[in-house]
Design a protein around this motif. Structure first.
Motif: not given
Length: 280
Positions: A70-71, A80-81, A141-143, A178-180
């Motif tokens: 996961i990045i 998120l991590a 993953i990112a916000n 991707g999950v954003f």
């Protein structure tokens, strides 16, 4: 941005005290830091579109996170991590422990994040300075910062002003999936705050993003982010959880022209040594 209440300010001070401890934090202490460390104390009241993800919303997003590598792009202090760790699955189901790379350019946020998610490789660097490598990770993953937040680079295929689109296009250069968490106005659908899904297909900026990158954003399995409005540290914009499949042939064709090698350091200025990532 509203000023911190006395209770919130006191909790933030305690969170800072915990991050200064020489020992490793307990799970309860890590969660306390995530819930009570305020981004505005580091970034100032003008946070540049950066807002920490509420822990409960981060946990809801994990249903869409797949794989073991996961990045987290623009990781902040690791909300998120932290939520994506599969410690119970590893202990009880024998699943491999997930490996994380958390990319965050603010050194103070990295310092705090290393106390919260010490098992991750923390890279203190602008996300757009990373040299991409196709499919090194299973999920990105990112916000990310929202809207016209300052950025250092433009991703191939999109030259518009929405930071979140540049972050997603960057993620496509690293991961399969991707999950954003992004503004509702940047998605082709509306779910949060509605009783049902509503199409939002008249956004010309989104159309340009899809045409240039081949990336189509898809809705989550019914996550209504409005349920978490009271959990943000500051007044939120309406958001949606958006998914992307970066293995889609349309995306692959859009990015086929370049594939430089990703090179993460063995040791960052703030991180500790980690082996190079395996390739498949």
């Amino acid at each position: 941005m509203r000023k911190l209440s006395k209770a919130a300010a006191a909790a933030h001070v305690e969170a800072c005290r915990l991050t200064d401890l020489a020992r490793e934090l307990s799970e309860a202490e890590k969660q306390f830091v995530l819930d009570n460390f305020h981004e505005s104390t580091v970034l100032g009241h003008a946070t540049g579109g950066v807002f920490f993800t509420p822990s409960a919303l981060a946990r809801a997003m994990t249903i869409h996170v797949v794989g073991t590598r996961i990045i987290d792009l623009g990781a902040g202090i690791g909300h998120l991590a932290f939520a994506c760790r599969n410690m119970l699955d590893h202990r009880h189901n024998g699943e491999p422990v997930r490996e994380f790379v958390c990319v965050e350019k603010n050194p103070e946020l990295v310092r705090v994040g290393m106390k919260v998610v010490p098992e991750a490789l923390w890279v203190c660097q602008d996300m757009f300075a990373l040299a991409p490598r196709r499919f090194r990770f299973d999920t990105a993953i990112a916000n990310p910062p929202y809207g016209r937040a300052p950025r250092s680079d433009t991703r191939p295929g999109y030259s518009g002003g929405r930071f979140e689109y540049h972050a997603i296009a960057l993620a496509a250069q690293f991961a399969r999936h991707g999950v954003f968490l992004i503004p509702q106005t940047s998605t082709p659908f509306c779910r949060s705050g509605h009783d049902h899904f509503v199409a939002n297909t008249e956004d010309a900026e989104y159309s340009r993003f899809v045409a240039g990158t081949g990336i189509a954003l898809m809705p989550s399995c019914g996550i209504d982010t409005s349920q978490y409005d009271r959990s943000w540290h500051h007044r939120p914009v309406r958001t949606e959880v958006a998914l992307a499949d970066f293995t889609d042939p349309t995306v692959l064709r859009a990015h086929r022209r370049s594939s430089p090698v990703l090179s993460f350091p063995h040791r960052t200025a703030l991180g500790r040594a980690r082996p190079h990532w395996r390739t498949r």
